[in-house]
Design an enzyme around this catalytic site. Structure first.
Site, PDB file in Angstrom:
ATOM      1  N   SER A  98      32.041  32.777  38.121  1.00 42.43           N
ATOM      2  CA  SER A  98      33.338  32.122  38.211  1.00 42.43           C
ATOM      3  C   SER A  98      33.463  31.481  39.579  1.00 42.43           C
ATOM      4  CB  SER A  98      34.466  33.133  37.998  1.00 42.43           C
ATOM      5  OG  SER A  98      35.730  32.503  38.056  1.00 42.43           O
ATOM      6  N   HIS A 112      37.468  24.189  39.054  1.00 41.24           N
ATOM      7  CA  HIS A 112      37.236  25.564  38.614  1.00 41.24           C
ATOM      8  C   HIS A 112      36.202  25.521  37.493  1.00 41.24           C
ATOM      9  CE1 HIS A 112      38.274  28.545  35.355  1.00 41.24           C
ATOM     10  NE2 HIS A 112      37.943  29.353  36.344  1.00 41.24           N
ATOM     11  N   HIS A 151      35.716  13.925  32.271  1.00 41.39           N
ATOM     12  CA  HIS A 151      35.726  14.168  30.827  1.00 41.39           C
ATOM     13  C   HIS A 151      34.494  13.595  30.133  1.00 41.39           C
ATOM     14  CE1 HIS A 151      39.488  16.283  29.960  1.00 41.39           C
ATOM     15  NE2 HIS A 151      39.940  15.699  31.058  1.00 41.39           N
ATOM     16  N   HIS A 181      56.027  28.614  32.395  1.00 40.98           N
ATOM     17  CA  HIS A 181      57.325  28.752  33.054  1.00 40.98           C
ATOM     18  C   HIS A 181      57.707  27.500  33.845  1.00 40.98           C
ATOM     19  CE1 HIS A 181      54.422  30.293  36.075  1.00 40.98           C
ATOM     20  NE2 HIS A 181      55.232  29.748  36.949  1.00 40.98           N
ATOM     21  N   ARG A 266      36.692  44.476  41.731  1.00 42.76           N
ATOM     22  CA  ARG A 266      36.737  44.306  43.186  1.00 42.76           C
ATOM     23  C   ARG A 266      37.776  43.240  43.528  1.00 42.76           C
ATOM     24  NH1 ARG A 266      33.621  41.433  47.301  1.00 42.76           N
ATOM     25  NH2 ARG A 266      33.284  42.799  49.094  1.00 42.76           N
TER      26      ARG A 266
END
Length: 307
Positions: A98, A112, A151, A181, A266
């Protein structure tokens, strides 16, 4: 599923470690100033460990974190069993890479990526396993050519696996990275997939590798195109404000963060995805007809960027 196509955990682990190394070496070369620190760790419980690599205060990247982890356990957390009650009472292994890259310049987007493998076993029962992952882009100031490139490469990663694959996982990404939210998208999306196993291990593994292998092709050209762009202090402040949305999503909704914390992972490695500097501002008003307003009204609206 035939017996010749059973999960090969060692092959997955070897690929993930090599992917982490390749991405870090490439980003170091691009930054040209700082190197990744390498922090190898083991869980205190003895149930696995990982390799965390972090680059701080580089010439280009304010913070870049690329984490490999391989953890095991005798019982799954609620974040996993809530949607898959059949997994209750099984031992599990979870491994993945990740990463989150936070550039200094607001002209460069945060990116990301994540590829992962999960397997749950129980005596005298077939293992339950799947792959997941994807990559997504979070610009602060939008450029059509960057969005189209991102993309286009995402689609290229998917094309060998069927005509509808890109559209399926692009849509899933848009839905997943929606900040409910705020009623906002976190960025311009990309790919998101999970629970991938229906094609068998070999083909599912090949797709996961394709996503992992296309990340640098998607992100590096954008970094290289924007790294010399000038920006104002006002634009930097807006970048730090928008980074707050990243914090909100990761701490409230992100499955990987919740899974890591609930399994006693962790903490330093799990939260390395958070940006180093963030600016929160109460009830911030966005100026009409500004580039900042265009981010909300145009770039953060899911659309077909390729056509």
């Amino acid at each position: 599923m035939n017996t010749e196509d059973q999960p090969d955990i060692d092959a997955v682990k070897a690929y993930l470690i090599s992917l982490q190394k390749k991405i870090c070496e490439t980003l170091e070369q691009e930054d040209g100033k700082e190197n990744f620190i390498v922090d190898e760790w083991q869980r205190e419980t003895g149930n696995g460990g990982g390799i965390t690599r972090v680059l701080n205060n580089g010439a280009i990247f304010e913070q870049a974190g690329v984490n490999f982890s391989h953890v095991t356990g005798n019982e799954l957390p609620t974040s996993a069993t809530a949607h898959r009650p059949e997994l209750a009472g099984r031992q599990f292994q979870a491994m993945g890479v990740s990463l989150v890259i936070h550039p200094k310049s607001p002209m460069m987007p945060t990116s990301h990526a994540n590829v992962r493998f999960f397997i749950a076993t129980k005596k005298n029962e077939k293992p339950v396993w799947w792959f997941g992952g994807g990559f997504d882009l979070t610009p602060y100031y939008g450029f059509d050519e960057d969005c189209t490139h991102w993309h286009t490469i995402a689609k290229k990663a998917c094309d060998p696996f069927g005509n509808g694959t890109y559209n399926k996982y692009k849509k899933w990404c848009d839905e997943y990275f929606h900040i409910k939210h705020r009623n906002e998208q976190r960025g311009i999306g990309g790919l998101f997939f999970d629970d991938l196993n229906e094609a068998g291990f070999s083909k599912s593994f090949a797709f996961m590798k394709s996503v992992g292998d296309h990340y640098l092709d998607a992100y590096l050209p954008i970094v290289q195109r924007r790294k010399h762009a000038t920006y104002t202090e006002q634009q930097r402040t807006f970048q730090l404000y928008r980074r707050g949305r990243y914090v909100e999503f990761n701490l409230v909704y992100d499955r990987g963060t919740l899974f890591g914390l609930q399994t006693g992972g962790r903490t330093e490695s799990i939260l390395m995805s958070l940006p180093p500097i963030v600016h929160f501002e109460y009830n911030k008003k966005i100026e009409k007809n500004s580039e900042e307003e265009k981010l909300y009204n145009y770039y953060l609206q899911p659309k077909n960027w390729i056509d």
